[in-house]
Write an enzyme that holds these catalytic residues in place. Structure first.
Site, PDB file in Angstrom:
ATOM      1  N   GLY A  59      24.202  -6.047 -22.322  1.00 13.72           N
ATOM      2  CA  GLY A  59      23.285  -7.159 -22.560  1.00 13.72           C
ATOM      3  C   GLY A  59      21.860  -6.937 -22.100  1.00 13.72           C
ATOM      4  O   GLY A  59      21.144  -7.900 -21.800  1.00 13.72           O
ATOM      5  N   HIS A  83      19.302  -1.707 -33.973  1.00 15.58           N
ATOM      6  CA  HIS A  83      20.085  -0.467 -34.051  1.00 15.58           C
ATOM      7  C   HIS A  83      19.280   0.669 -33.408  1.00 15.58           C
ATOM      8  O   HIS A  83      18.079   0.811 -33.688  1.00 15.58           O
ATOM      9  CB  HIS A  83      20.399  -0.125 -35.514  1.00 15.58           C
TER      10      HIS A  83
HETATM   11  C1  GRF Z   1      21.756  -0.952 -27.788  1.00 17.82           C
HETATM   12  O1  GRF Z   1      21.446   0.404 -27.818  1.00 17.82           O
HETATM   13  C2  GRF Z   1      21.677  -1.534 -29.161  1.00 17.82           C
HETATM   14  O2  GRF Z   1      20.675  -0.984 -29.939  1.00 17.82           O
HETATM   15  C3  GRF Z   1      23.005  -1.161 -29.714  1.00 17.82           C
HETATM   16  O3  GRF Z   1      23.908  -1.316 -28.638  1.00 17.82           O
HETATM   17  C4  GRF Z   1      23.210  -1.177 -27.403  1.00 17.82           C
HETATM   18  C5  GRF Z   1      23.439  -2.433 -26.634  1.00 17.82           C
HETATM   19  O4  GRF Z   1      22.880  -2.469 -25.395  1.00 17.82           O
HETATM   20  N1  GRF Z   1      23.288  -1.890 -30.922  1.00 17.82           N
HETATM   21  P1  GRF Z   1      22.796  -3.810 -24.554  1.00 17.82           P
HETATM   22  O5  GRF Z   1      24.188  -4.463 -24.572  1.00 17.82           O
HETATM   23  O6  GRF Z   1      21.763  -4.712 -25.172  1.00 17.82           O
HETATM   24  O7  GRF Z   1      22.430  -3.374 -23.169  1.00 17.82           O
END
Ligand code: GRF
Length: 206
Positions: free
Chosen positions: A11, A109
């Site tokens: 998160g 992404h």
């Molecule tokens: C991030 O790298 C996002 O781009 C991908 O998953 C990861 C999530 O990270 N879809 P977080 O849970 O926001 O720390």
């Protein structure tokens, strides 16, 4: 504008949005609901710490994918959210929620789409693939969500250079800090300001 944020893990992108609602560019934005696909997501603690309502909605708790899709749709409608932000959310959304919130769902992404995206390209994998291919830049993309992985209109992208000592983990961290945490709040700002139009699968910023 009210938004719902969907999460599955740590998160940090949710945190970037929360921080911007407090002291940044999203002061008029309210996160009315956090939806997690896992009860163990640390993102749920971030929501609780900030007094944000959350719900764990897992497909395995419903008799069918359709019922799960309906439950998700109902939860967001009930929350009053006008935009759904997928921030590290790992499940593919169902057709009901995608059509109920058509052009009102965005995802972050960790690569420059159309490189290193699609089914299975989550977590560290896009960064492993980028280094294995020897690209000289990588980055992150905010795009609108349809029923296929990573194929909706691209809204924002930001790049970083690949550096000689990069490992997938180093690159992942740099892309999060320098790209994801910047462009995801910025995308919400643009949509809240009514500056985004979509025509023929292309997003235009006015
Ligand atoms: C991030 O790298 C996002 O781009 C991908 O998953 C990861 C999530 O990270 N879809 P977080 O849970 O926001 O720390």
């Amino acid at each position: 504008m009210k938004i719902a944020v969907f999460v599955s893990g740590g998160g940090t992108n949710l945190q970037a949005i929360i921080d911007n609602t407090k002291t940044g560019i999203l002061k008029d934005i309210e996160i009315v609901l956090v939806v997690s696909s896992s009860p163990d997501a640390y993102a749920l603690e971030r929501a609780a710490d900030n007094g944000i309502k959350s719900a764990v909605i897992r497909s395995k708790d419903y008799p069918s994918k359709d019922d799960w899709d309906q439950a998700m749709t109902d939860a967001v409608k009930e929350s009053g959210a006008e935009l759904i932000v997928l921030a590290g959310y790992l499940s593919l959304l169902g057709s009901k929620i995608v059509s109920a919130f058509s052009n009102r769902i965005i995802n972050i992404h960790p690569s420059l789409i159309p490189s290193f995206c699609g089914p299975g390209m989550y977590g560290i994998k896009p960064h492993v693939a980028a280094l294995a291919r020897g690209v000289k830049v990588s980055g992150a993309t905010v795009h609108f969500v349809n029923e296929n992985y990573d194929s909706g209109p691209i809204l924002l992208q930001k790049s970083v250079d690949i550096l000689p000592d990069d490992t997938p983990e180093i690159l992942q961290k740099r892309i999060m800090e320098e790209c994801e945490w910047q462009i995801l709040p910025k995308a919400i700002r643009l949509i809240a300001d009514g500056r985004v139009e979509i025509n023929n699968n292309i997003a235009y910023i006015r």
